[in-house]
Design a protein around this motif. Structure first.
Motif, short mmCIF file in Angstrom:
data_model
loop_
_atom_site.label_atom_id
_atom_site.label_comp_id
_atom_site.label_asym_id
_atom_site.label_seq_id
_atom_site.Cartn_x
_atom_site.Cartn_y
_atom_site.Cartn_z
N PHE A 98 1.00 -1.33 -0.04
CA PHE A 98 -0.13 -0.08 0.05
C PHE A 98 0.82 1.11 -0.04
O PHE A 98 1.78 1.21 0.73
CB PHE A 98 -1.01 0.10 1.17
N LEU A 99 0.43 2.15 -1.01
CA LEU A 99 1.38 3.59 -0.92
C LEU A 99 0.76 4.41 0.07
O LEU A 99 -0.76 4.68 -0.08
CB LEU A 99 1.27 4.20 -2.29
N LYS A 100 1.60 4.74 1.05
CA LYS A 100 0.98 5.74 2.16
C LYS A 100 1.81 7.08 2.16
O LYS A 100 2.95 7.00 1.53
CB LYS A 100 1.32 5.07 3.59
N TYR A 101 1.61 7.87 2.80
CA TYR A 101 2.27 9.32 2.98
C TYR A 101 2.27 9.79 4.42
O TYR A 101 1.16 9.38 5.03
CB TYR A 101 1.75 10.42 1.94
N TYR A 102 3.39 10.52 4.58
CA TYR A 102 3.08 11.52 5.90
C TYR A 102 3.74 12.66 5.77
O TYR A 102 4.47 13.16 4.72
CB TYR A 102 3.86 10.68 7.17
N ASN A 103 2.93 13.62 6.48
CA ASN A 103 3.62 15.17 6.33
C ASN A 103 4.73 15.50 6.97
O ASN A 103 4.98 14.96 8.19
CB ASN A 103 2.22 16.19 6.72
N VAL A 104 5.51 16.38 6.39
CA VAL A 104 6.74 16.66 7.17
C VAL A 104 7.02 18.03 7.00
O VAL A 104 6.48 18.70 6.02
CB VAL A 104 7.91 15.99 6.54
N PHE A 105 7.98 18.67 7.80
CA PHE A 105 8.54 20.06 7.84
C PHE A 105 9.92 20.09 7.73
O PHE A 105 10.48 19.26 8.51
CB PHE A 105 7.79 20.76 9.15
N HIS A 106 10.28 21.19 6.98
CA HIS A 106 11.65 21.57 7.10
C HIS A 106 12.15 21.82 8.20
O HIS A 106 11.49 22.75 8.89
CB HIS A 106 11.98 22.33 5.77
N ILE A 107 13.30 21.59 8.71
CA ILE A 107 13.91 22.18 10.10
C ILE A 107 13.94 23.96 10.03
O ILE A 107 13.81 24.40 10.85
CB ILE A 107 15.20 21.74 10.15
N ASP A 108 13.84 24.41 9.05
CA ASP A 108 14.08 25.93 8.90
C ASP A 108 12.47 26.33 9.17
O ASP A 108 12.58 27.60 9.41
CB ASP A 108 14.28 26.15 7.36
N GLN A 109 11.70 25.35 9.37
CA GLN A 109 10.17 25.88 9.37
C GLN A 109 9.80 25.69 10.89
O GLN A 109 8.57 25.99 11.53
CB GLN A 109 9.27 24.87 8.56
N CYS A 110 11.09 25.39 11.75
CA CYS A 110 10.67 24.96 13.17
C CYS A 110 11.65 25.91 14.09
O CYS A 110 12.45 26.57 13.53
CB CYS A 110 11.03 23.48 13.42
N GLU A 111 11.21 25.97 15.22
CA GLU A 111 12.05 26.59 16.33
C GLU A 111 12.26 25.56 17.32
O GLU A 111 11.55 24.69 17.52
CB GLU A 111 11.01 27.80 16.79
N GLY A 112 13.34 25.56 17.99
CA GLY A 112 13.75 24.94 19.16
C GLY A 112 14.39 23.56 18.66
O GLY A 112 14.47 22.66 19.36
#
Length: 274
Positions: A98-112
């Motif tokens: 099954f093809l699945k996906y998950y959402n991710v954020f770039h480290i530049d979009q994060c604080e801490g």
């Protein structure tokens, strides 16, 4: 003294000593990687993410005590997950993908959150005043676009009259950073509005393409020498590069003579605009 004859004679001497392994002069960069594992994503996911560096899920950001800045949008990565299912007719179990996906954020979009897997070049190349002057004067005079990207490619694009180079910090040798820049600058002199040397129908590895690579590398070696940056290591790598392309030309060293003549014109054009 004919510097081009001297340089090509020295290159031939290096080549006659045997096969020289060519070494890419910069450290590869530009992969999108998992912040958790440090492993690069698949080629498909690299394209989906479109940006190098570390990526995290929202949950991973929270687990590390950080947060995603308000208004930031995620991207997604895909993966195959195998699920055990029972065939209703045969009652046999089988693995179904099954093809699945998950959402991710770039480290530049994060604080801490602090990057874990950034590899810094311990001994990066350094700017050289004389070499910088050659580059600056040429691109300004000719209107060539020069861009630096933290990636794994150096090239000249005739359609846009654009040179793209890796970042200077990716190079461990000053001579090899400028050698790479000069190589692409020599290519740019072949544009139709300059010396009209580039064959737009040339195929990679073909005779005309190979000849142009010889011109660019001989011209590069001459400019590195002119700037006073040549080292035994950088020159040997140039000889190795020329040797690789000569093999595509069936090791016919007569092509070096022709290439040296064209390199002479290219370097004079870079230095004097004529």
């Amino acid at each position: 003294m004919d510097i081009y004859a001297v340089i090509t004679d020295r290159m031939i001497q290096e080549m006659e000593a045997g096969i020289i392994p060519w070494r890419k002069p910069w450290m590869a960069a530009g992969s999108a990687i998992s912040h958790t594992t440090g492993k690069p994503y698949s080629l498909l996911n690299q394209m989906l993410l479109g940006k190098s560096g570390e990526w995290l899920t929202f949950k991973q950001v929270q687990q590390e005590g950080g947060y995603v800045r308000k208004g930031e949008k995620s991207r997604f990565v895909v993966f195959w997950k195998f699920v055990t299912m029972k065939d209703e007719e045969t009652d046999e179990e089988k693995e179904v993908p099954f093809l699945k996906y998950y959402n991710v954020f770039h480290i530049d979009q994060c604080e801490g959150i602090t990057a874990k897997h950034t590899t810094e070049n311990a001994h990066p190349a350094k700017a050289d005043e004389a070499a910088e002057a050659i580059i600056t004067e040429y691109v300004k005079r000719e209107g060539v676009t020069l861009e630096h990207c933290e990636g794994d490619a150096a090239f000249y694009q005739p359609a846009t009259d654009r040179i793209v180079l890796p970042m200077m910090k990716q190079f461990t040798e000053t001579a090899e950073y400028y050698g790479t820049a000069f190589h692409e600058m020599v290519h740019s002199t072949g544009h139709m509005k300059r010396l009209a040397r580039l064959d737009t129908t040339a195929n990679f590895g073909g005779e005309e393409y190979s000849k142009e690579e010889l011109v660019a590398e001989i011209g590069s070696a001459a400019l590195v020498n002119h700037a006073g940056l040549e080292t035994a290591k950088s020159f040997r790598n140039s000889a190795a590069y020329v040797q690789n392309w000569l093999q595509a030309l069936k090791n016919d060293k007569r092509f070096i003579v022709s290439a040296a003549s064209k390199a002479d014109k290219a370097v004079n054009y870079i230095l004097a605009g004529e």
